[in-house]
Design a protein around this motif. Structure first.
Motif, PDB file in Angstrom:
ATOM      1  N   THR A  77       0.840  -1.201   0.000  1.00 39.01           N
ATOM      2  CA  THR A  77       0.000   0.000   0.000  1.00 39.01           C
ATOM      3  C   THR A  77       0.877   1.254   0.000  1.00 39.01           C
ATOM      4  OG1 THR A  77      -1.682  -1.194   1.259  1.00 39.01           O
ATOM      5  CG2 THR A  77      -1.835   1.217   1.215  1.00 39.01           C
ATOM      6  N   GLY A  78       0.562   2.178  -0.904  1.00 35.58           N
ATOM      7  CA  GLY A  78       1.333   3.411  -0.995  1.00 35.58           C
ATOM      8  C   GLY A  78       2.538   3.331  -1.903  1.00 35.58           C
ATOM      9  N   HIS A  79       2.826   2.140  -2.464  1.00 28.66           N
ATOM     10  CA  HIS A  79       3.947   1.974  -3.394  1.00 28.66           C
ATOM     11  C   HIS A  79       3.405   1.901  -4.819  1.00 28.66           C
ATOM     12  CE1 HIS A  79       5.871   0.939   0.348  1.00 28.66           C
ATOM     13  NE2 HIS A  79       7.041   0.755  -0.246  1.00 28.66           N
ATOM     14  N   ASP A  80       4.199   2.388  -5.772  1.00 33.07           N
ATOM     15  CA  ASP A  80       3.791   2.213  -7.162  1.00 33.07           C
ATOM     16  C   ASP A  80       4.137   0.796  -7.611  1.00 33.07           C
ATOM     17  OD1 ASP A  80       6.537   2.144  -7.613  1.00 33.07           O
ATOM     18  OD2 ASP A  80       6.638   4.202  -8.344  1.00 33.07           O
ATOM     19  N   ASP A  81       3.473   0.362  -8.657  1.00 33.32           N
ATOM     20  CA  ASP A  81       3.634  -1.015  -9.135  1.00 33.32           C
ATOM     21  C   ASP A  81       4.809  -1.111 -10.103  1.00 33.32           C
ATOM     22  OD1 ASP A  81       3.204  -3.663  -9.442  1.00 33.32           O
ATOM     23  OD2 ASP A  81       1.502  -3.470 -10.813  1.00 33.32           O
ATOM     24  N   SER A  82       5.971  -0.651  -9.639  1.00 32.05           N
ATOM     25  CA  SER A  82       7.174  -0.709 -10.472  1.00 32.05           C
ATOM     26  C   SER A  82       7.915  -2.012 -10.187  1.00 32.05           C
ATOM     27  CB  SER A  82       8.080   0.488 -10.178  1.00 32.05           C
ATOM     28  OG  SER A  82       8.477   0.487  -8.812  1.00 32.05           O
ATOM     29  N   GLY A  83       8.910  -2.273 -10.976  1.00 33.26           N
ATOM     30  CA  GLY A  83       9.677  -3.486 -10.787  1.00 33.26           C
ATOM     31  C   GLY A  83       9.289  -4.541 -11.805  1.00 33.26           C
ATOM     32  N   HIS A  84       9.853  -5.716 -11.616  1.00 33.77           N
ATOM     33  CA  HIS A  84       9.692  -6.796 -12.576  1.00 33.77           C
ATOM     34  C   HIS A  84       9.344  -8.080 -11.838  1.00 33.77           C
ATOM     35  CE1 HIS A  84      11.716  -4.158 -15.533  1.00 33.77           C
ATOM     36  NE2 HIS A  84      12.426  -3.780 -14.475  1.00 33.77           N
ATOM     37  N   ALA A  85       8.228  -8.702 -12.232  1.00 32.01           N
ATOM     38  CA  ALA A  85       7.767  -9.943 -11.592  1.00 32.01           C
ATOM     39  C   ALA A  85       7.904 -11.101 -12.574  1.00 32.01           C
ATOM     40  CB  ALA A  85       6.324  -9.798 -11.138  1.00 32.01           C
ATOM     41  N   PHE A  86       8.351 -12.235 -12.049  1.00 31.96           N
ATOM     42  CA  PHE A  86       8.582 -13.399 -12.900  1.00 31.96           C
ATOM     43  C   PHE A  86       8.133 -14.671 -12.185  1.00 31.96           C
ATOM     44  CE2 PHE A  86      12.055 -10.362 -13.632  1.00 31.96           C
ATOM     45  CZ  PHE A  86      11.912 -10.114 -14.994  1.00 31.96           C
ATOM     46  N   LEU A  87       7.808 -15.656 -13.005  1.00 37.23           N
ATOM     47  CA  LEU A  87       7.703 -17.029 -12.535  1.00 37.23           C
ATOM     48  C   LEU A  87       8.847 -17.790 -13.189  1.00 37.23           C
ATOM     49  CD1 LEU A  87       5.985 -19.147 -10.928  1.00 37.23           C
ATOM     50  CD2 LEU A  87       4.978 -19.760 -13.147  1.00 37.23           C
ATOM     51  N   VAL A  88       9.733 -18.355 -12.365  1.00 32.51           N
ATOM     52  CA  VAL A  88      10.857 -19.131 -12.871  1.00 32.51           C
ATOM     53  C   VAL A  88      10.523 -20.612 -12.691  1.00 32.51           C
ATOM     54  CG1 VAL A  88      13.307 -19.686 -12.582  1.00 32.51           C
ATOM     55  CG2 VAL A  88      12.529 -17.320 -12.372  1.00 32.51           C
ATOM     56  N   VAL A  89      10.733 -21.380 -13.752  1.00 30.67           N
ATOM     57  CA  VAL A  89      10.429 -22.817 -13.724  1.00 30.67           C
ATOM     58  C   VAL A  89      11.738 -23.592 -13.878  1.00 30.67           C
ATOM     59  CG1 VAL A  89       9.048 -24.677 -14.706  1.00 30.67           C
ATOM     60  CG2 VAL A  89       8.243 -22.301 -14.872  1.00 30.67           C
ATOM     61  N   ARG A  90      11.931 -24.553 -13.000  1.00 30.78           N
ATOM     62  CA  ARG A  90      13.098 -25.436 -13.098  1.00 30.78           C
ATOM     63  C   ARG A  90      12.623 -26.835 -13.486  1.00 30.78           C
ATOM     64  NH1 ARG A  90      16.275 -27.277  -7.783  1.00 30.78           N
ATOM     65  NH2 ARG A  90      14.502 -28.709  -7.779  1.00 30.78           N
ATOM     66  N   ARG A  91      13.310 -27.443 -14.466  1.00 30.35           N
ATOM     67  CA  ARG A  91      12.932 -28.777 -14.922  1.00 30.35           C
ATOM     68  C   ARG A  91      14.128 -29.715 -14.823  1.00 30.35           C
ATOM     69  NH1 ARG A  91      11.085 -29.065 -21.019  1.00 30.35           N
ATOM     70  NH2 ARG A  91      13.361 -28.987 -21.322  1.00 30.35           N
ATOM     71  N   HIS A  92      13.906 -30.857 -14.178  1.00 30.44           N
ATOM     72  CA  HIS A  92      14.975 -31.845 -14.070  1.00 30.44           C
ATOM     73  C   HIS A  92      15.281 -32.416 -15.456  1.00 30.44           C
ATOM     74  CE1 HIS A  92      17.160 -35.468 -12.839  1.00 30.44           C
ATOM     75  NE2 HIS A  92      17.346 -34.869 -11.672  1.00 30.44           N
ATOM     76  N   ARG A  93      16.553 -32.608 -15.736  1.00 30.21           N
ATOM     77  CA  ARG A  93      16.973 -33.040 -17.071  1.00 30.21           C
ATOM     78  C   ARG A  93      16.425 -34.410 -17.449  1.00 30.21           C
ATOM     79  NH1 ARG A  93      23.317 -32.770 -17.105  1.00 30.21           N
ATOM     80  NH2 ARG A  93      22.942 -33.700 -19.165  1.00 30.21           N
ATOM     81  N   TYR A  94      16.276 -35.305 -16.472  1.00 21.62           N
ATOM     82  CA  TYR A  94      15.919 -36.687 -16.784  1.00 21.62           C
ATOM     83  C   TYR A  94      14.493 -37.026 -16.370  1.00 21.62           C
ATOM     84  CZ  TYR A  94      20.988 -36.676 -17.081  1.00 21.62           C
ATOM     85  OH  TYR A  94      22.281 -36.354 -17.392  1.00 21.62           O
TER      86      TYR A  94
END
Length: 445
Positions: free
Chosen positions: A286-303
């Motif tokens: 509350t009281g902050h602007d919606d600046s910045g960068h939001a991400f969903l990071v996905v990790r996948r096992h190789r095998y």
């Protein structure tokens, strides 16, 4: 090669002495009496001695005391401010390892208990136990930077039933102001304390327990960027709508996955496939602007193709490699737990009351941090041309037990004195138990 190791051992001993002296000087003002200051020094050293088990009895015997009473009083009723010691220690330790890109890592660990009389002990889930068991659970904070990592704070978790039991609170001397708090709320309090102390760190990381919107909002309010694990059914918002993490991962094109090294083990490098998905923020304070960068990071096992998900927010542009680094730094706290328990007795204290738990855990954290900072100071020694890997904390401690730490007292008179003391105490305890059992049996009949 042996000469190189001998030189390094000399450096380790010198640095440990300097680090130990520095932290003891830093917290000295929190002990109003000279004897309590000396006991703090002795107990910190004793935590690192080569002992089969660490509790007030074994530490007192190793230090040459005639009984455990001085240490028991020091932990339970001694007149010193453990909260002030905690704050000064945390600020000092983080300052030794300071880095603007450091990561504050939150996680909990459980310690198995034999009796429900210990403060906070209840049948609850603990990853350490691998399921539900009678244990204490505490939320801890690790400061992790390129220089090293160390546990610097902790809060004991009181289950709701435990926190609301006035009789148990009275018996274990839980302060009146302490009430039930979720693990996320304890984490928020720890983060706020770290910010108040001026601890330098940009990132906050944690597992799924700490991925709630409330805690993420608190982190942003305090000025931390974060990378927090979330569950597979976690919902995120993209320009196309609301989707679960699993659905979003399924939409990632094959060419968008990046294989990256995430660590190095004895068997070689560890690699996973990673994907970065831009999402909308849902935790703007509350009281902050919606600046910045939001991400969903996905990790996948190789095998196995198993997926893991991490919600991230950064106030400035950040690369996938940077986020992966922060996510992987979260595992440093597991190394801290292992070292503090196996080398500094974090989980071995046979204490039952609030003050005793707070003080035992604090002394253990200080002892473990001294080792970690000593290692950080001595890692600059170049071992590339000597076919030697950098010395582990356990290796350093083995050297310190010979060169710098006082040896446990082992003379025959002292051992016989303690044998008699233990046997007499155990005899009296057995008599007391028999009398109590007889009284309860008579009352029932």
């Amino acid at each position: 090669m042996r000469e190189t190791v001998a030189v390094q051992a000399t450096i380790v001993g010198r640095e440990w002495t300097a680090v130990f002296g520095a932290v003891m000087a830093e917290v000295a003002g929190c002990f109003p009496r000279r004897d309590s200051r000396l006991l703090a020094r002795e107990m910190t050293q004793a935590m690192l001695m080569e002992l089969e088990r660490r509790n007030c009895w074994t530490l007192a015997e190793a230090l040459g005391h005639g009984g455990p009473h001085r240490l028991q009083h020091f932990l339970s009723r001694g007149a010193w401010d453990h909260d002030a010691v905690r704050d000064r220690f945390a600020a000092w330790a983080s300052g030794e390892l300071a880095d603007g890109e450091a990561v504050l890592v939150i996680d909990e660990t459980g310690d198995e208990k034999a009796s429900p009389d210990c403060v906070g002990a209840a049948h609850q889930y603990s990853g350490t136990l691998g399921g539900v068991g009678l244990c204490q659970v505490a939320v801890h904070l690790t400061y992790a930077s390129p220089s090293g990592h160390a546990l610097i704070d902790r809060e004991l978790y009181l289950p709701a039933a435990w926190a609301g039991d006035e009789e148990r609170r009275l018996l274990t001397r839980v302060p009146e102001e302490i009430c039930f708090a979720t693990k996320s709320q304890l984490a928020a309090a720890i983060l706020a304390r770290a910010r108040h102390l001026g601890i330098r760190a940009r990132w906050f990381a944690g597992d799924e327990v700490y991925g709630s919107r409330e805690l993420r909002r608190t982190a942003r309010t305090l000025g931390f960027d974060y990378a927090l694990a979330v569950r597979a059914d976690h919902t995120a918002t993209t320009p196309a709508g609301h989707f679960t993490a699993t659905v979003l991962a399924a939409q990632v094109p094959a060419r968008s996955w990046m294989r990256m090294r995430t660590g190095h083990g004895l068997k070689g490098d560890r690699h996973y496939d990673w994907a970065l998905i831009e999402i909308h923020s849902d935790d703007t304070p509350t009281g902050h602007d919606d600046s910045g960068h939001a991400f969903l990071v996905v990790r996948r096992h190789r095998y196995t193709r198993e997926l893991s998900f991490y919600r991230c927010h950064s106030t400035t542009p950040v690369s996938l490699a940077d986020l992966v680094h922060v996510i992987c730094t979260r595992w440093k706290i597991e190394e801290c737990f292992q070292g503090a328990k196996s080398l500094a007795g974090l989980d071995q204290g046979q204490v039952t009351c609030w003050n005793s738990w707070m003080r035992w855990s604090l002394i253990s954290l200080i002892a473990a941090a001294i080792l970690a900072i000593t290692r950080a100071r001595t890692q600059t020694t170049d071992t590339a041309d000597t076919e030697l890997v950098p010395a582990s904390t356990r290796e350093l401690l083995a050297v310190l037990r010979v060169t710098a730490l006082p040896a446990p007292r082992r003379d025959l008179d002292h051992i016989l004195h303690w044998s008699a003391w233990r046997r007499r105490h155990q005899h009296r305890a057995a008599q007391a138990h028999r009398r109590w059992n007889n009284l309860t049996a008579a009352a029932i009949s």
